[in-house]
Design an enzyme around this catalytic site. Structure first.
Site, mmCIF file in Angstrom:
data_model
loop_
_atom_site.group_PDB
_atom_site.id
_atom_site.type_symbol
_atom_site.label_atom_id
_atom_site.label_comp_id
_atom_site.label_asym_id
_atom_site.label_seq_id
_atom_site.Cartn_x
_atom_site.Cartn_y
_atom_site.Cartn_z
ATOM 1 N N ASP A 214 0.800 -9.494 -5.055
ATOM 2 C CA ASP A 214 2.042 -8.729 -4.922
ATOM 3 C C ASP A 214 1.844 -7.351 -5.567
ATOM 4 O OD1 ASP A 214 4.582 -7.956 -4.285
ATOM 5 O OD2 ASP A 214 5.613 -9.284 -5.676
ATOM 6 N N HIS B 137 3.976 1.753 -8.794
ATOM 7 C CA HIS B 137 5.055 2.722 -8.973
ATOM 8 C C HIS B 137 4.531 3.872 -9.829
ATOM 9 C CE1 HIS B 137 8.122 0.149 -7.221
ATOM 10 N NE2 HIS B 137 7.759 -0.846 -8.004
ATOM 11 N N ASN C 291 10.020 -8.809 -9.279
ATOM 12 C CA ASN C 291 10.873 -9.666 -8.456
ATOM 13 C C ASN C 291 10.003 -10.642 -7.670
ATOM 14 O OD1 ASN C 291 13.082 -8.137 -9.248
ATOM 15 N ND2 ASN C 291 13.246 -7.025 -7.323
ATOM 16 N N GLY D 116 8.020 -4.464 -10.148
ATOM 17 C CA GLY D 116 6.684 -4.576 -9.588
ATOM 18 C C GLY D 116 5.602 -4.171 -10.564
ATOM 19 N N ASN E 267 7.535 -2.920 3.727
ATOM 20 C CA ASN E 267 8.631 -2.167 3.098
ATOM 21 C C ASN E 267 8.185 -0.773 2.671
ATOM 22 O OD1 ASN E 267 7.029 -3.286 1.049
ATOM 23 N ND2 ASN E 267 8.745 -3.463 -0.376
ATOM 24 N N ASP F 128 9.430 -8.798 3.061
ATOM 25 C CA ASP F 128 9.208 -8.892 1.621
ATOM 26 C C ASP F 128 9.776 -7.673 0.898
ATOM 27 O OD1 ASP F 128 7.922 -10.181 -0.739
ATOM 28 O OD2 ASP F 128 6.902 -8.245 -0.786
ATOM 29 N N LEU G 206 0.815 -1.218 0.000
ATOM 30 C CA LEU G 206 0.000 0.000 0.000
ATOM 31 C C LEU G 206 0.851 1.272 0.000
ATOM 32 C CD1 LEU G 206 -2.940 -0.945 2.419
ATOM 33 C CD2 LEU G 206 -2.919 -0.912 -0.092
#
Length: 425
Positions: free
Chosen positions: A305, A309, A278, A324, A94, A152, A63
């Site tokens: 996942d 971006h 990834n 991503g 992360n 992660d 998020l």
């Protein structure tokens, strides 16, 4: 508010059945579930031709909040979830700052109250700052509301630290979600090691980098008795390792994502950085292995996942762009198109992997169709065709290699605790 859903194809993932039933929601819970209900209701939803199932649970979502809200925030992320039929999301640690303290857990939970109605469950970091050097205070994170632990985005390279964390996690009955890629073998590398990396004259991310850590973490799960969950499995050999280790009775579960049963490394040649993820997209043989793992139950969960971006970031050259793709708004449609409409999997098996299983892994009271449970429901038309258009996303992220893809399966309603949080218009 009372809602009556009539004539729907109700999926019961636990029993593996699909029944023509009506469903009455009252006080936020499933009050009645039977055929031919004529109960009084404030709203009647005609569901003839539609599928009604437990709300989808996505256990792997980024998020980006706190600190990276130009990519996504809790409001837009939960709106995207609602559009995709997802009623519960577990968000990874992360962020910036990293979710490695009770204060950050509390921040997420407070922000989620002003989201789009979708349940938000924070995951705390395994190590402080995701640096893999010092473990977080798992007990304090759990008390604050963390439902699992994960670094992660980063592999925990230090096996001793991972072992210590797993011992603590077992005492707390918390699953540990593992990003399995040996950092020394993949750092700075954008694509799978194989024919595409050779064509592009790039160092690749070898499959063995994932498989070594999958085996290590499975062995640590066996030794500690902790629950290890392997994130975003991408190789056929990883599936084989997990299958064998599961047969030994190890507390091991795993997930994959639609991109790993839809796409191969060849996508990089036409879409460049938009197809950079990834772990990376792999070979057609790996896709076959992922499909086999889904069909035989080795792979427990289909997650997204979801990794938004900015357009500027994804416009960078392949070796400089972040990894991503977004997935909350396309996951169900891609899964139905790729697995259900091709005859590879039945609806109850799909919904089990997208609702019941992730809920069970995270110890959430979700993923069931029974009287008295919270009315978290997804209603979708399995046969409606549409074209994925990122410009229509509720997410801030537009980074998907599936733009322009024709899919079959459209969310019509998303209901959380008896409230409609999304309706297709």
């Amino acid at each position: 508010m009372k809602i009556l859903i009539q004539h729907g194809r109700v999926v019961h993932p636990v029993t593996g059945t699909v029944l023509l039933q009506d469903l009455l929601i009252e006080d936020g819970k499933i009050a009645l579930l039977d055929r031919g209900l004529n109960a009084q209701a404030d709203l009647v939803i005609p569901a003839s031709g539609l599928v009604v199932c437990p709300g989808l649970v996505d256990m792997h979502v980024h998020l980006r909040d706190p600190g990276l809200t130009y990519k996504e925030d809790i409001l837009t992320g939960t709106a995207a979830a609602a559009h995709g039929g997802v009623t519960s999301v577990a968000c990874m640690a992360n962020t910036s700052p990293v979710v490695d303290s009770p204060e950050q857990i509390e921040y997420i939970l407070n922000r989620a109250r002003f989201g789009s109605g979708v349940h938000v469950y924070p995951i705390g970091a395994v190590s402080m700052g995701l640096r893999g050097e010092e473990p977080t205070d798992a007990e304090a994170l759990k008390k604050a509301g963390a439902i699992a632990l994960s670094d992660d985005g980063c592999n925990v390279d230090n096996a001793n630290l991972m072992r210590d964390v797993l011992i603590r996690a077992r005492r707390l009955d918390m699953p540990v979600l593992c990003h399995c890629e040996d950092t020394s073998m993949v750092e700075g590398r954008a694509v799978n090691e194989g024919s595409v990396s050779r064509q592009l004259w790039l160092e690749g991310r070898p499959a063995i980098a994932e498989e070594l850590v999958v085996m290590r973490d499975a062995m640590l799960a066996e030794e500690t008795g902790a629950h290890v969950h392997i994130c975003h499995v991408s190789t056929a050999r990883s599936v084989d390792i997990i299958r064998k280790m599961k047969k030994k009775g190890i507390h091991l579960t795993c997930e994959t994502c639609p991109q790993y049963f839809w796409l191969t490394e060849d996508e990089i040649l036409t879409q460049g950085s938009m197809a950079r993820v990834n772990p990376p997209l792999r070979t057609s043989q790996d896709v076959k292995g992922i499909l086999a793992g889904l069909k035989d139950g080795t792979i427990d969960v289909i997650a997204t996942d979801h990794a938004p971006h900015s357009a500027e970031e994804k416009a960078r050259p392949l070796t400089k762009a972040p990894s991503g793709m977004v997935g909350l708004e396309t996951s169900l449609a891609l899964t139905l198109t790729g697995l259900y409409h091709t005859g590879k999997m039945e609806l109850p098996d799909i919904i089990r992997r997208m609702s019941t299983n992730p809920a069970d892994i995270l110890h959430l009271p979700k993923g069931r169709m029974s009287l008295g449970v919270a009315a978290d429901l997804t209603i979708f038309d399995p046969d409606q065709e549409w074209t994925i258009d990122p410009e229509q996303f509720a997410s801030k992220g537009r980074n998907t290699p599936f733009a322009g893809t024709q899919v079959k399966g459209r969310v019509k309603y998303t209901i959380v605790d008896g409230q409609i949080v999304y309706q297709d218009t």
